[in-house]
Design an enzyme around this catalytic site. Sequence first.
Site, PDB file in Angstrom:
ATOM      1  CG  ASP A  68      -1.673  -1.359   1.279  1.00 41.45           C
ATOM      2  OD1 ASP A  68      -2.270  -1.732   0.260  1.00 41.45           O
ATOM      3  OD2 ASP A  68      -1.620  -2.029   2.325  1.00 41.45           O
ATOM      4  CG  HIS A  86      -3.577  -5.150   2.850  1.00 40.69           C
ATOM      5  ND1 HIS A  86      -3.131  -4.210   1.948  1.00 40.69           N
ATOM      6  CD2 HIS A  86      -3.769  -6.281   2.130  1.00 40.69           C
ATOM      7  CE1 HIS A  86      -3.063  -4.753   0.748  1.00 40.69           C
ATOM      8  NE2 HIS A  86      -3.454  -6.008   0.822  1.00 40.69           N
TER       9      HIS A  86
END
Length: 327
Positions: A161, A189
């Site tokens: 990410d 996540h």
Amino acid sequence: MNRPIRVAVTGPSGAIGYSILFRIAAGDLFGPNQPVELRLLSRDTDQSRLRLKGVMMELADCAFPLLADMSAHTDEKDLFDGAQCVFLIGAQPRKEGMDRADLLRANGEIFRRQGRALNERASRDARILVVGNPCNTNAFIAMRNAPDLAPECFSAMMRLDQNRATARLAEHLGLPVSGIEQVIVWGNHSNSMYPDIRFARYRGKRVDNQLDPQWQNEFIQNVATRGGQIIKARGASSAASAASAALDHMRDWILGSEGRCCTMAVPSDGSYGIPRGLMFGFPCFCPGEGRYQIISNMPLTPEVKAHIDKNRDELLKEAQAVSDLIF
Ligand code: LMR
């Protein structure tokens, strides 16, 4: 030459595993002077064994000078025996239309078993990275089933990410990705993650004043849903980029992040009001030798705090949903 580092990998014949193994063996993880020994998990079926055999034949055919040894294991305790560096990748992957949280029950049992096996056999200072989704909660389950290992041995991957956010920011600013630092992604996540570029810098200079709020909102959505976009486009979840992020995470953790801030999901120390032990994506520094420090004094706006709280609540809910899998 140094003694080989023992690296255990689950899911070695899957798409992420296939991508990461060759890079580890080539020296992309520990550098050009550090041999490695690969221990690879196979399911106990003829088909899985054969498939892994094929991967190992290819590894052998690369004649990597740093690959000191490799072995296949169907028993997780054997796999983790003395392992110093562990990538928990193998898990049921997300398909189109699913959320990462849909995998909670399907994959939770795997991580309970693997946590117990790690507890029994892994090196006491093993560095264990969970990549299989939902990775924060899977790492939480594994950690809680390994009471004899320090919680700091476990982490979950949010570096993908961070890398995605860094790449989007670089594209938007028309700058090379290499000079961009201090991009943080808070939380889980999942689609609730919060990419935070308030402190982003290019070659030391702040860039937040060049960004319009409308773009920033799109950016946050874009980063959070990038995994789903890739599944749609590729027909399969991200593989090479996930493998690359796993290497970035592990390399910084073990060798040090050279003063750079990196996002890692690690057991909370209570910073930012996140309950202790929850596997939460925080900005961290890695001073080397397998250590990390949560940067606990980043200023928060009410908006950022609200996003952090949302992620906290989501992770608490996930933990609640798997409470029967926790020691
Ligand atoms: C990703 O973010 O690409 C991975 O976590 C795979 C997924 O399910 O999104």
